[in-house]
Design a protein around this motif. Structure first.
Motif, mmCIF file in Angstrom:
data_model
loop_
_atom_site.group_PDB
_atom_site.id
_atom_site.type_symbol
_atom_site.label_atom_id
_atom_site.label_comp_id
_atom_site.label_asym_id
_atom_site.label_seq_id
_atom_site.Cartn_x
_atom_site.Cartn_y
_atom_site.Cartn_z
ATOM 1 N N ARG A 646 68.749 -1.607 -18.810
ATOM 2 C CA ARG A 646 69.294 -2.514 -18.635
ATOM 3 C C ARG A 646 68.619 -3.915 -18.191
ATOM 4 N N VAL A 647 67.577 -3.661 -17.505
ATOM 5 C CA VAL A 647 66.774 -4.694 -17.127
ATOM 6 C C VAL A 647 65.889 -5.282 -18.399
ATOM 7 N N ASN A 648 65.506 -4.207 -19.055
ATOM 8 C CA ASN A 648 64.386 -4.371 -20.218
ATOM 9 C C ASN A 648 65.205 -5.209 -21.295
ATOM 10 N N GLU A 649 66.508 -4.985 -21.271
ATOM 11 C CA GLU A 649 67.158 -5.594 -22.455
ATOM 12 C C GLU A 649 67.353 -6.997 -22.529
ATOM 13 N N LYS A 650 67.086 -7.635 -21.258
ATOM 14 C CA LYS A 650 66.975 -9.125 -20.917
ATOM 15 C C LYS A 650 65.579 -9.673 -21.020
ATOM 16 N N LEU A 651 64.584 -8.842 -21.277
ATOM 17 C CA LEU A 651 63.205 -9.242 -21.205
ATOM 18 C C LEU A 651 62.540 -9.131 -22.706
ATOM 19 N N SER A 652 61.422 -10.006 -22.726
ATOM 20 C CA SER A 652 60.929 -9.765 -24.067
ATOM 21 C C SER A 652 60.101 -8.678 -24.287
ATOM 22 N N ARG A 656 58.413 -6.138 -20.681
ATOM 23 C CA ARG A 656 59.272 -5.083 -20.210
ATOM 24 C C ARG A 656 58.477 -4.104 -19.470
#
Length: 764
Positions: A646-652, A656
């Protein structure tokens, strides 16, 4: 019964009614006319020459029921039973809210008559009536008045406990429901047979039931009805119960293994027919024998159990928990399936049993046998009575399983007790079902037993055995008594059945004069001698060898009477034996964060000493503790993985995060050992480590260093517990080869590489 019945066409009824209405009118009893469209038939019950309407059967679509009953030459009482069931279920629909409920009892009847070719009149009537008592709330007394004592008894036996007319109170447990079926089935095995047909029809239509009801029904079928079908030799029914249940208990795994089996079948079936089946047909027909060669696919759950046995052998674990296996290993193992795994070939001879042995020799001339795979189940039948010759042969597809049997053996293998019902229509049901007495006795002996434990009791007793004690001193009056025990029982179970003190002081044992260990599994007809010694103190590991509640209860009482320090020491030893399989000692394990978390989940009043006391007295298996921690490890890992996703979905992509840190780990060996790199690699991968690379370095001091690049879970708020476990496992794996271990810095790694480079240059 003193009455008779008949089905009459509406137009015949109208003709008869018009002829007699003049006489009946004077008595005020005018018979109504019937519409041939709405009421094509009427079922009449007659007594002493008087005919009266019993029940009208409306609707043109009902004609198929009546036509079928006519086709099987149903007698008057069976026609009455159909009329009774029709009236009782009139207007009621099945779970899909489309199908008339009468389709279910009629479907049960068709299974019994079409698939089993069984025409016992009482069984047919009960098939039609089996839900009337439950749904219409007609008591046994009424049923007995209408259809007789025999049918009333069978209907009551098939009616689920708690759903009888007049029942009040809390919903009964599965234990009580099975207790009723076992008790009445023990008196008349036809109760079980009708329940089989009832459950089979329900399972075939289970897709119409709400999802929340599907799994409980499937689990009950898998763990209660399947072993009963196996015990009664109805292999075809057992297999259908397995796969229908598996579909709802584990739908994702069911789909995976079904797709894999279909894929393998598609690429190998033609080759199997051409290179195995056809070759056998040609070779066996040329020898003058009348032989049929057929092939079949293994069942889906059968394949899963086969894969589980392989995994147990590969990791050195016996009786791995099925849920644990399905969650941990099965997805990986399914991909390893081969064409040889999914096929079974049946060679069926048309002559005597002796022909099977001659055919075996000819089969082995065509295909070489796989050593140590031949089993003679003709000389030593299976516990459920099945007889055949079992052998594996080397073929182009791999190692193919072949069963050799005659037609009668094949018939009994598929239908078991149903064959007896056909061949001996009077009294066949009195000769079977003794094992139900064992189930019943165990369930009643321990009323506190859980549903899951009851599942185990049913499964073990479904292939029960009978043994005779002899030549012991403690209970001489019991020498001639036969003891019925669940299949898989050991010498210790038998000793406890005779008397708990015999088990607790058992020093050694003999079967038919031959010395055997106390954990030896006994077989039907064994004559067992137990030699006791008052100095014996049973070890905790005996719990692993016990299958009966009586034996476990006696051993648990023995341990609870011991000193607390002895209990804790025994618990730590048992826990160490299980935890070492995962390269962690018990002392290390109980100090971990993960163990503390697992203990807390068992309740706020539970602590380390309470858990160890439970292990040391046999109330909690050390294996269960370790498996519980593995489940917890996986749950925490999956939670952390989902949170990170879920955190990585918001990161480039370049920002990540990952769950792992990569370490270079050097394992120093004091002496070179062949295969050490392969062993270490296997052990790391078996514990779930991802190895990015490895190599070996010869050091100046004569030692060898094995360097692994390993991904280890990062230490975080939750994953700190996981990192700790992985670090202990790395040390434990290294300790298995008697080595020092070190996590290398970049400088240390480069230094080792320079040593290797210098040595390589000197060799040049």
């Amino acid at each position: 019964m003193g009455s008779s019945a008949a089905l009459v066409r509406a137009k015949d009824w109208n003709l008869w009614a018009r002829r007699h209405n003049a006489n009946l009118a004077s008595a005020g009893k005018v018979l109504p006319g019937l519409s041939s469209t709405q009421n094509p038939f009427i079922c009449l019950e007659g007594s002493s020459g008087t005919i009266s309407p019993f029940v009208l059967i409306p609707g043109v679509d009902r004609f198929r029921y009546l036509k079928y009953l006519s086709g099987i030459s149903a007698d008057a009482d069976t026609l009455n039973a159909f009329g009774f069931a029709w009236q009782g279920h009139l207007g009621v629909l099945r779970a899909d809210q489309k199908t008339p409920y009468i389709d279910h009892p009629f479907g049960v009847l068709r299974i019994i008559t079409e698939e089993w070719m069984l025409f016992d009149p009482a069984v047919l009537r009960v098939a039609l009536l089996h839900d009337v008592e439950e749904d219409v709330k007609i008591g046994s007394d009424t049923m007995e008045q209408c259809f007789g004592k025999e049918v009333a008894f069978l209907v009551d036996g098939v009616t689920e406990f708690g759903k009888e007319p007049g029942f009040s109170g809390m919903k009964p447990s599965n234990l009580k429901k099975w207790g009723k079926i076992s008790r009445l089935g023990f008196k008349d095995i036809r109760v079980i047979l009708i329940k089989f047909a009832d459950r089979l029809h329900n399972m075939r239509t289970l897709s119409n039931v709400s999802p929340r009801k599907q799994r409980p029904k499937a689990e009950e079928t898998l763990w209660y009805y399947r072993p009963l079908a196996d015990a009664l030799g109805v292999w075809k029914l057992k297999r259908e119960f397995e796969d229908l249940s598996f579909q709802y208990c584990n739908p994702s795994i069911y789909s995976q293994i079904r797709d894999k089996r279909d894929q393998l079948a598609q690429i190998s079936e033609v080759k199997l027919k051409r290179e195995v089946v056809q070759r056998l047909r040609e070779a066996l027909s040329s020898c003058g024998e009348e032989v049929d060669v057929a092939y079949e696919q293994r069942g889906l759950l059968e394949l899963v159990e086969r894969l589980k046995i392989r995994r147990e052998k590969s990791v050195g674990v016996d009786n791995m928990n099925m849920d644990f296996y399905l969650e941990t290993y099965v997805a990986e193992d399914i991909e390893k399936l081969k064409p040889e795994d999914i096929w079974r070939v049946n060679v069926i001879c048309k002559k005597s049993t002796d022909s099977c042995y001659s055919l075996l020799g000819r089969v082995h001339k065509v295909f070489s046998p796989v050593p140590q795979t031949f089993v003679d189940h003709i000389a030593v039948p299976c516990p459920n009575g099945h007889t055949f010759l079992h052998t594996y042969v080397n073929a182009s597809l791999g190692k193919i399983l072949i069963h050799i049997q005659d037609e009668e053996m094949m018939r009994r293998k598929n239908l078991g007790i149903i064959v007896d019902a056909r061949d001996n229509p009077t009294g066949w049901y009195r000769e079977h079902g003794r094992f139900l007495g064992g189930i019943l006795g165990t369930l009643l002996e321990d009323p506190g037993i859980s549903d899951s434990e009851a599942y185990g009791v049913v499964g073990r007793y479904a292939a029960s055995i009978e043994c005779v004690p002899y030549d012991y001193d403690l209970v001489p009056e019991e020498r001639k008594k036969k003891y019925q025990l669940p299949f898989g029982s050991t010498i210790l179970d038998f000793a406890a059945a005779v008397h708990p003190q015999i088990m607790l002081r058992a020093a050694r044992a003999e079967i038919d004069g031959v010395s055997v260990p106390l954990n030896h599994r006994i077989h039907h007809g064994d004559k067992v001698r137990i030699i006791t010694d008052q100095a014996v103190r049973p070890p905790l590991e005996w719990f692993q060898y016990l299958n009966t509640p009586k034996a476990r209860k006696a051993l648990s009482a023995e341990f609870k009477s011991r000193d607390n320090r002895e209990i804790i020491a025994a618990a730590m030893a048992a826990l160490n034996e299980e935890s070492r399989k995962f390269y962690i000692t018990a002392r290390e394990l109980v100090d971990t964060i993960l163990f503390t978390m697992w203990v807390r989940r068992r309740g706020k009043d539970v602590d380390l000493m309470a858990v160890l006391t439970q292990i040391g007295t046999g109330d909690l298996a050390a294996k269960t503790v370790v498996e519980g921690m593995i489940y917890l490890f996986r749950d925490l890992y999956q939670k952390e993985r989902r949170d990170l996703d879920r955190v990585n979905e918001k990161l480039s992509p370049d920002r990540r995060k990952t769950l792992y840190d990569t370490y270079d780990i050097a394992i120093y060996l004091n002496k070179d050992r062949r295969g050490i790199l392969e062993k270490l690699t296997h052990d790391f991968r078996a514990m779930g480590f991802n190895i990015a690379g490895n190599f070996t370095v010869d050091l100046d001091d004569g030692r060898k260093a094995v360097i692994f690049k390993i991904n280890v879970i990062k230490k975080g708020l939750i994953t700190g517990a996981l990192t700790e476990i992985q670090q202990l496992q790395i040390r434990g794996i290294a300790a298995e080869v008697g080595s020092d271990i070190k996590v290398l810095t970049t400088t240390q790694k480069e230094a080792l590489l320079s040593v290797e480079q210098r040595l390589s240059e000197s060799l040049k």
